[in-house]
Design a protein around this motif. Structure first.
Motif, mmCIF file in Angstrom:
data_model
loop_
_atom_site.group_PDB
_atom_site.id
_atom_site.type_symbol
_atom_site.label_atom_id
_atom_site.label_comp_id
_atom_site.label_asym_id
_atom_site.label_seq_id
_atom_site.Cartn_x
_atom_site.Cartn_y
_atom_site.Cartn_z
ATOM 1 N N LEU A 1 0.816 -1.387 -0.038
ATOM 2 C CA LEU A 1 -0.114 0.050 0.150
ATOM 3 C C LEU A 1 0.873 1.270 -0.072
ATOM 4 C CD1 LEU A 1 -2.901 -1.040 2.260
ATOM 5 C CD2 LEU A 1 -2.888 -0.992 -0.127
ATOM 6 N N ALA A 2 1.910 1.286 0.648
ATOM 7 C CA ALA A 2 2.868 2.553 0.860
ATOM 8 C C ALA A 2 3.377 2.655 -0.499
ATOM 9 C CB ALA A 2 3.836 2.121 2.138
ATOM 10 N N ILE A 3 3.864 1.369 -1.179
ATOM 11 C CA ILE A 3 4.441 1.899 -2.504
ATOM 12 C C ILE A 3 3.443 2.040 -3.560
ATOM 13 C CG2 ILE A 3 5.687 0.392 -4.457
ATOM 14 C CD1 ILE A 3 7.410 -1.061 -2.334
ATOM 15 N N LEU A 4 2.283 1.801 -3.620
ATOM 16 C CA LEU A 4 1.176 2.116 -4.517
ATOM 17 C C LEU A 4 1.030 3.726 -4.294
ATOM 18 C CD1 LEU A 4 -1.392 -0.743 -4.570
ATOM 19 C CD2 LEU A 4 0.393 0.021 -6.282
ATOM 20 N N ILE A 5 0.901 3.936 -2.934
ATOM 21 C CA ILE A 5 0.495 5.563 -2.640
ATOM 22 C C ILE A 5 1.671 6.425 -3.016
ATOM 23 C CG2 ILE A 5 -0.183 7.205 -0.809
ATOM 24 C CD1 ILE A 5 -1.660 4.722 0.634
ATOM 25 N N PHE A 6 2.721 6.203 -2.355
ATOM 26 C CA PHE A 6 3.948 7.032 -2.563
ATOM 27 C C PHE A 6 4.674 7.003 -3.890
ATOM 28 C CE2 PHE A 6 3.741 6.586 2.140
ATOM 29 C CZ PHE A 6 3.095 7.800 2.310
ATOM 30 N N VAL A 7 4.867 5.889 -4.573
ATOM 31 C CA VAL A 7 5.449 5.737 -5.927
ATOM 32 C C VAL A 7 4.479 6.057 -6.980
ATOM 33 C CG1 VAL A 7 7.022 4.214 -7.271
ATOM 34 C CG2 VAL A 7 7.195 4.373 -4.786
ATOM 35 N N ASP A 8 3.649 5.268 -6.982
ATOM 36 C CA ASP A 8 2.790 5.184 -8.373
ATOM 37 C C ASP A 8 1.482 6.235 -8.024
ATOM 38 O OD1 ASP A 8 4.152 3.425 -9.601
ATOM 39 O OD2 ASP A 8 2.783 1.805 -9.150
ATOM 40 N N ASN A 9 1.306 6.984 -7.037
ATOM 41 C CA ASN A 9 0.250 7.826 -6.690
ATOM 42 C C ASN A 9 -1.148 6.983 -7.118
ATOM 43 O OD1 ASN A 9 -1.068 10.145 -5.790
ATOM 44 N ND2 ASN A 9 -0.963 10.972 -8.126
ATOM 45 N N ASN A 10 -1.310 5.689 -6.613
ATOM 46 C CA ASN A 10 -2.364 4.823 -6.656
ATOM 47 C C ASN A 10 -3.090 4.533 -5.159
ATOM 48 O OD1 ASN A 10 -4.287 3.322 -7.826
ATOM 49 N ND2 ASN A 10 -2.876 2.252 -9.292
ATOM 50 N N TYR A 11 -3.907 3.714 -5.430
ATOM 51 C CA TYR A 11 -4.497 3.530 -4.024
ATOM 52 C C TYR A 11 -5.316 2.238 -4.242
ATOM 53 C CZ TYR A 11 -8.748 5.374 -5.784
ATOM 54 O OH TYR A 11 -10.047 5.620 -6.389
ATOM 55 N N LEU A 12 -5.499 1.742 -3.011
ATOM 56 C CA LEU A 12 -6.435 0.523 -3.108
ATOM 57 C C LEU A 12 -7.773 1.015 -2.232
ATOM 58 C CD1 LEU A 12 -6.471 -2.420 -3.894
ATOM 59 C CD2 LEU A 12 -5.777 -3.182 -1.661
ATOM 60 N N LYS A 13 -8.878 0.706 -2.659
ATOM 61 C CA LYS A 13 -10.319 1.188 -2.044
ATOM 62 C C LYS A 13 -10.157 0.529 -0.689
ATOM 63 C CE LYS A 13 -13.143 1.915 -5.957
ATOM 64 N NZ LYS A 13 -14.447 1.672 -6.484
ATOM 65 N N SER A 14 -10.837 1.631 0.253
ATOM 66 C CA SER A 14 -10.891 1.305 1.582
ATOM 67 C C SER A 14 -11.729 -0.229 1.686
ATOM 68 C CB SER A 14 -11.459 2.081 2.580
ATOM 69 O OG SER A 14 -12.906 2.394 2.013
ATOM 70 N N ILE A 15 -12.569 -0.655 1.128
ATOM 71 C CA ILE A 15 -13.350 -1.914 1.387
ATOM 72 C C ILE A 15 -12.473 -3.024 1.057
ATOM 73 C CG2 ILE A 15 -14.251 -1.887 -1.176
ATOM 74 C CD1 ILE A 15 -15.912 -3.088 1.875
ATOM 75 N N TYR A 16 -11.271 -2.869 0.261
ATOM 76 C CA TYR A 16 -10.510 -3.945 0.080
ATOM 77 C C TYR A 16 -9.488 -4.106 1.241
ATOM 78 C CZ TYR A 16 -11.970 -4.286 -4.887
ATOM 79 O OH TYR A 16 -12.679 -4.237 -6.074
ATOM 80 N N VAL A 17 -8.890 -3.006 1.587
ATOM 81 C CA VAL A 17 -8.102 -3.017 2.731
ATOM 82 C C VAL A 17 -8.932 -3.656 4.154
ATOM 83 C CG1 VAL A 17 -6.808 -1.679 4.534
ATOM 84 C CG2 VAL A 17 -6.855 -0.954 2.036
ATOM 85 N N ILE A 18 -10.194 -3.243 4.228
ATOM 86 C CA ILE A 18 -10.934 -3.760 5.272
ATOM 87 C C ILE A 18 -11.134 -5.278 5.227
ATOM 88 C CG2 ILE A 18 -13.267 -3.760 6.427
ATOM 89 C CD1 ILE A 18 -13.424 -0.854 5.575
ATOM 90 N N LEU A 19 -11.393 -5.752 3.926
ATOM 91 C CA LEU A 19 -11.628 -7.370 3.662
ATOM 92 C C LEU A 19 -10.157 -7.996 3.685
ATOM 93 C CD1 LEU A 19 -13.838 -7.186 0.528
ATOM 94 C CD2 LEU A 19 -14.387 -8.154 2.838
ATOM 95 N N LEU A 20 -9.024 -7.455 3.689
ATOM 96 C CA LEU A 20 -8.090 -7.968 3.933
ATOM 97 C C LEU A 20 -7.711 -8.083 5.348
ATOM 98 C CD1 LEU A 20 -5.464 -6.283 1.331
ATOM 99 C CD2 LEU A 20 -5.876 -8.408 1.255
ATOM 100 N N ALA A 21 -8.069 -7.069 6.294
ATOM 101 C CA ALA A 21 -7.742 -7.307 7.632
ATOM 102 C C ALA A 21 -8.823 -8.237 8.075
ATOM 103 C CB ALA A 21 -8.023 -5.904 8.163
ATOM 104 N N LEU A 22 -10.165 -8.332 7.530
ATOM 105 C CA LEU A 22 -11.195 -9.339 7.926
ATOM 106 C C LEU A 22 -10.545 -10.416 7.857
ATOM 107 C CD1 LEU A 22 -13.877 -9.837 9.206
ATOM 108 C CD2 LEU A 22 -14.617 -9.529 6.989
ATOM 109 N N PHE A 23 -10.123 -10.946 6.564
ATOM 110 C CA PHE A 23 -9.687 -12.328 6.026
ATOM 111 C C PHE A 23 -8.814 -12.929 6.862
ATOM 112 C CE2 PHE A 23 -12.312 -11.916 1.824
ATOM 113 C CZ PHE A 23 -13.286 -12.320 2.626
ATOM 114 N N ASN A 24 -7.645 -11.801 7.201
ATOM 115 C CA ASN A 24 -6.304 -12.072 8.013
ATOM 116 C C ASN A 24 -6.961 -12.601 9.389
ATOM 117 O OD1 ASN A 24 -4.660 -11.790 6.032
ATOM 118 N ND2 ASN A 24 -4.056 -9.814 6.686
ATOM 119 N N ASP A 25 -7.811 -12.013 9.659
ATOM 120 C CA ASP A 25 -8.129 -12.459 11.158
ATOM 121 C C ASP A 25 -9.150 -13.735 11.167
ATOM 122 O OD1 ASP A 25 -7.161 -10.173 12.458
ATOM 123 O OD2 ASP A 25 -8.873 -9.049 12.370
ATOM 124 N N ILE A 26 -10.034 -14.031 10.078
ATOM 125 C CA ILE A 26 -10.727 -15.216 10.249
ATOM 126 C C ILE A 26 -9.641 -16.353 9.827
ATOM 127 C CG2 ILE A 26 -12.687 -16.367 8.496
ATOM 128 C CD1 ILE A 26 -13.966 -13.656 8.402
#
Length: 155
Positions: A15-40
């Protein structure tokens, strides 16, 4: 613990490389799903069939950090290679879908949505297979995981 730290390293670095190098991002819903699936995905590990070592393992903080940064770095490189080479003929994602040049009713974010979905899928699959790699010493195939852990990691 190693799995959680390595997954966190991968997600934060990508996420840091996408934001700072490519000026791109990942939608917050995808970040939330990543965190949720990591816990599950930690739930089936509680009833795992991993063979315990003969001597008690005494992890040190330095060994955990070194190994988690090593695994997280490998996963980061894997994800970034996917991100930067996804339109090559080897992977086969059409370049118009990946770059957003396709005609999606004049919606400029159509290609970016496809790109973010593919990136989320790659990160989540890589992290789930990391569970199988970190659950026991030695090679992944030397110890059969519990059916729930294997089922969750594959599907």
């Amino acid at each position: 613990v190693l799995y959680r730290l390595a997954a966190t390293v991968q997600i934060v670095m990508v996420l840091a490389i996408l934001i700072f190098v490519d000026n791109n991002y990942l939608k917050s819903i995808y970040v939330i799903l990543l965190a949720l699936f990591n816990d599950i995905s930690m739930t089936p590990i509680a009833s795992d069939n991993a063979r315990p070592s003969l001597k008690p393992d005494v992890p040190t903080l330095s060994s955990l950090l070194i190994m988690s940064f090593w695994l997280g770095g490998i996963l980061t490189v894997q994800t970034l290679l996917f991100y930067y080479t996804a339109t090559d003929s080897y992977i086969g994602i059409p370049s118009d879908k990946w770059s957003g040049d396709d005609d999606c009713s004049n919606d400029d974010s159509c290609g970016q949505d496809y790109q973010q979905c593919c990136l989320w899928l790659q990160i989540s699959i890589a992290v789930e297979f990391l569970v199988l790699s970190c659950r026991t010493k030695g090679f992944v195939f030397t110890s059969q995981p519990a059916s729930a852990a294997l089922l969750f990691a594959v599907f």
